[in-house]
Every structure is written in C-alpha cells, then in structure tokens.
Design a protein around this motif. Sequence first.
Motif, PDB file in Angstrom:
ATOM      1  N   ASP A   1      -6.080   4.872   8.827  1.00 28.57           N
ATOM      2  CA  ASP A   1      -6.629   3.363   8.683  1.00 28.57           C
ATOM      3  C   ASP A   1      -7.785   3.192   8.649  1.00 28.57           C
ATOM      4  O   ASP A   1      -8.310   2.219   7.830  1.00 28.57           O
ATOM      5  N   ILE A   2      -8.820   3.789   9.347  1.00 24.30           N
ATOM      6  CA  ILE A   2     -10.305   3.597   9.395  1.00 24.30           C
ATOM      7  C   ILE A   2     -10.788   4.367   8.233  1.00 24.30           C
ATOM      8  O   ILE A   2     -11.704   3.375   7.584  1.00 24.30           O
ATOM      9  N   ALA A   3     -10.050   5.293   7.398  1.00 24.66           N
ATOM     10  CA  ALA A   3     -10.523   5.684   6.149  1.00 24.66           C
ATOM     11  C   ALA A   3     -10.506   4.496   5.085  1.00 24.66           C
ATOM     12  O   ALA A   3     -11.219   4.623   3.861  1.00 24.66           O
TER      13      ALA A   3
ATOM     14  N   GLY B   1     -12.975   0.974  -4.271  1.00 26.08           N
ATOM     15  CA  GLY B   1     -13.606  -0.101  -3.934  1.00 26.08           C
ATOM     16  C   GLY B   1     -12.634  -0.872  -2.868  1.00 26.08           C
ATOM     17  O   GLY B   1     -11.592  -0.590  -2.848  1.00 26.08           O
ATOM     18  N   VAL B   2     -13.207  -1.946  -2.402  1.00 21.19           N
ATOM     19  CA  VAL B   2     -12.411  -2.753  -1.378  1.00 21.19           C
ATOM     20  C   VAL B   2     -11.319  -3.640  -1.987  1.00 21.19           C
ATOM     21  O   VAL B   2     -10.243  -3.945  -1.370  1.00 21.19           O
ATOM     22  N   GLU B   3     -11.635  -4.176  -3.090  1.00 12.16           N
ATOM     23  CA  GLU B   3     -10.521  -4.977  -3.683  1.00 12.16           C
ATOM     24  C   GLU B   3      -9.460  -4.157  -3.883  1.00 12.16           C
ATOM     25  O   GLU B   3      -8.227  -4.551  -3.974  1.00 12.16           O
ATOM     26  N   ALA B   4      -9.640  -2.827  -4.417  1.00  7.03           N
ATOM     27  CA  ALA B   4      -8.523  -2.064  -4.833  1.00  7.03           C
ATOM     28  C   ALA B   4      -7.761  -1.825  -3.572  1.00  7.03           C
ATOM     29  O   ALA B   4      -6.572  -1.785  -3.498  1.00  7.03           O
ATOM     30  N   GLU B   5      -8.605  -1.179  -2.608  1.00 16.31           N
ATOM     31  CA  GLU B   5      -8.094  -0.826  -1.219  1.00 16.31           C
ATOM     32  C   GLU B   5      -7.225  -2.097  -0.576  1.00 16.31           C
ATOM     33  O   GLU B   5      -6.370  -1.917  -0.002  1.00 16.31           O
ATOM     34  N   GLY B   6      -7.808  -3.308  -0.794  1.00 16.66           N
ATOM     35  CA  GLY B   6      -7.006  -4.366  -0.248  1.00 16.66           C
ATOM     36  C   GLY B   6      -5.871  -4.729  -0.683  1.00 16.66           C
ATOM     37  O   GLY B   6      -5.066  -5.659  -0.049  1.00 16.66           O
ATOM     38  N   MET B   7      -5.289  -4.080  -1.764  1.00 17.56           N
ATOM     39  CA  MET B   7      -4.139  -4.312  -2.676  1.00 17.56           C
ATOM     40  C   MET B   7      -3.151  -3.519  -1.625  1.00 17.56           C
ATOM     41  O   MET B   7      -1.819  -3.825  -1.714  1.00 17.56           O
TER      42      MET B   7
END
Length: 355
Positions: free
Chosen positions: A336-338, A346-352
């Motif tokens: 989760d922290i990773a 990137g953040v946008e992709a991980e946010g999916m």
Amino acid sequence: MAKKGKAAVPFLLRTTGATLAAGALGALVYIPSLLLRGVAATFGGLFRWLRLAPRNGKKWGARFTRWSVTVSKWVFLKLMRRAKAKYADAVRPDVLTDFPEPGRRTKSAFDWPSDHFGGNLVSVFQLETEGMREAYARYEPPMMLAVAAEYWGLPEGLTSTGEAIRQLAINTADKYPADARMADLVAEVYALLHQAAQKAAEVGPLFAKVHEHDLRRYEEPRPGEHMWNILERRQDGSFDQRQPSHFVAVTQDIAHVYARYEPGHMNQVAAEFEGIPTGIDNVAAAVQLLQVRSNEKYPVDKAIVDALADVHTLLLKAASAAQDLMPNFRRLHAPDIARHEAPRNGVEAEGMWDV
C-alpha cells in the motif's frame, strides 16, 4: 553499591572529624566555665553569709560547667548533619537534567525515503504533548501544597495520556484499514503507559507518609502555627492539595483532542504512529522535570525523587516500544505504501487502482 563504598570512607572521616572538633571545642569552653563556676561559688557563699541569698552559688556554678557539654553536642550534631547530607548526595541515583528540545524527531535506525509516507505531516499526539511539555516547564508551584498536588495528579495525567494511545489502538483495530497486528503493537505501548500510571499512583501516598508532620501543619494547624514558618511572609494558602494538579490540567487536552481526531487519510495515521515515541518522550520529560525540581529545589524526601525516577523509567520503556510502530507499519503495509512512494507510471496511473 559502588557509590556507597566510595562514599563510606569520606563519611567515616567526617564522623571522626566531628567527634574530634566537638571534643576540642568542649574542652576550650570547659576552662572558662570552671573559672565562672568558682566565681559563682565564691560570690554565692558571700551573699548567703550576708543573708542576701537563700543558698550558695554552687547550683549556679554547676550550670557554667554544663556549657562545655552543650557546645560539644551542638557542634557534633551540626557537623554530623553535614556529613549525612554529603553521604546522601554521594549515594543518590543520578538524575538526568538534559531535556531535548520540543519538536525534535525521534531518530530511527531505518532508512526511509526523504518523502516517506506520512513524513510531511506531524502527529496530533506529538503536537499536543509538545504543548503540554512547554506549559508544564513554565509552571512554578508557589508553595508545597501546590507541589503535593503535582505528585497526587501524576497518575491521572498519565492516564489521560494513555487514553489517547488506547484510542489509537481501538481505531486501528476497528476504523482504519490497517493490519490487526498494528493494533496489538499500539496496545503494548498503552500497557506500558498504564504501568507508569500505576507506579505514579504510589508517589502521592509516599509523599503523604514521609511528610506527615509537614502536611499536618496545614490540615490541623495548632494555635499560632505560623510562628514555625521559616520565612517572615506567610503564603496565602490559595492552593489546596485536593485541587487538580497543573500536570493534570495540561494533559487532559491530549485525551480530549485525540478522542475527537478523525484522520481522513492513512498518511495521517502513519504520522501518528511515527509521532508516538516523541510524544511519550515529551510526557517523560515533564515527569523528569518534576523529578529534577524535587531533587534540587523542593524540600522533599529523596524517596520521592526515587519514586519519580521509576515512573520516568517506565515512560522511557513505553517510548522505546513505540519506536517499533512505524517500522512495523511500513513492513505490514509495504504494498500500500509503495503505491504512494513509488507509483507505477506516475500518480495519475496509480490512481486508477483507487477504490
């Protein structure tokens, strides 16, 4: 034992010196007292022969010879009090007076990223305890009943602090999306704080026992009790032993604020885990401040200092145990922290993957 061994030799030397000094001074006083005794006997006999006195001067002359005994005893007791005080100072456990600055971050043996998860936030618990610590450092009890209130208030103040940790354990188990083992680790820290509060509950009764006579002067004053005062100006008596202590007052907010605190993100929870050791250090520093003042400033028995040292030691154990919270949080929630520290593409992709 080593301290007692080193202190024993100077104590014996001071005892011998006190005996010799008392004897020597008594002998010096005895010589003029003999002369005065002879003068008193002579004039007493003369006054009786002239019928100016009912008896001769032997009785008054005997009083002069007792001067040497009185002086010897006074000198011996005075020197022995000094010797005992120096011996007590020599064998007394060391009391730390090095207080770290409020706001310092607890050193960790783990290498976390410079922008580690929750690292840009400050724990609410840490902030509240820093405020408590600074407020307590500014407090100067004006009289001994106010100091007594601090001793009696220690367990309640530590219980308030522990209540915040207990609430964190409950929230970790019931509210936060965290591993159940984290709640157990927080509960272990709370258990150590609870032990410290239980130990602190012994300080007040101990104070009442060893200072029974001093307290009775306030609780059951004899007529003209103020005539025993050391200082000319009497205290106003506005403080009462049964009033809440300042320590209680400044620690109550910790539990109250923490009970209302609702983190909206797990990075805020992480900040709490990271700030717990420093927060407990702040509380320990306040107790240590009371310990140092009791040792160096307040007219209290050294048994009180030792009892406060025991409480301080238990608080340090709790802070040490709390050092494991953040490393375990990172270990148990590594995936989760990773997602936050090393987002994939990137953040946008991980946010999916957000839910």
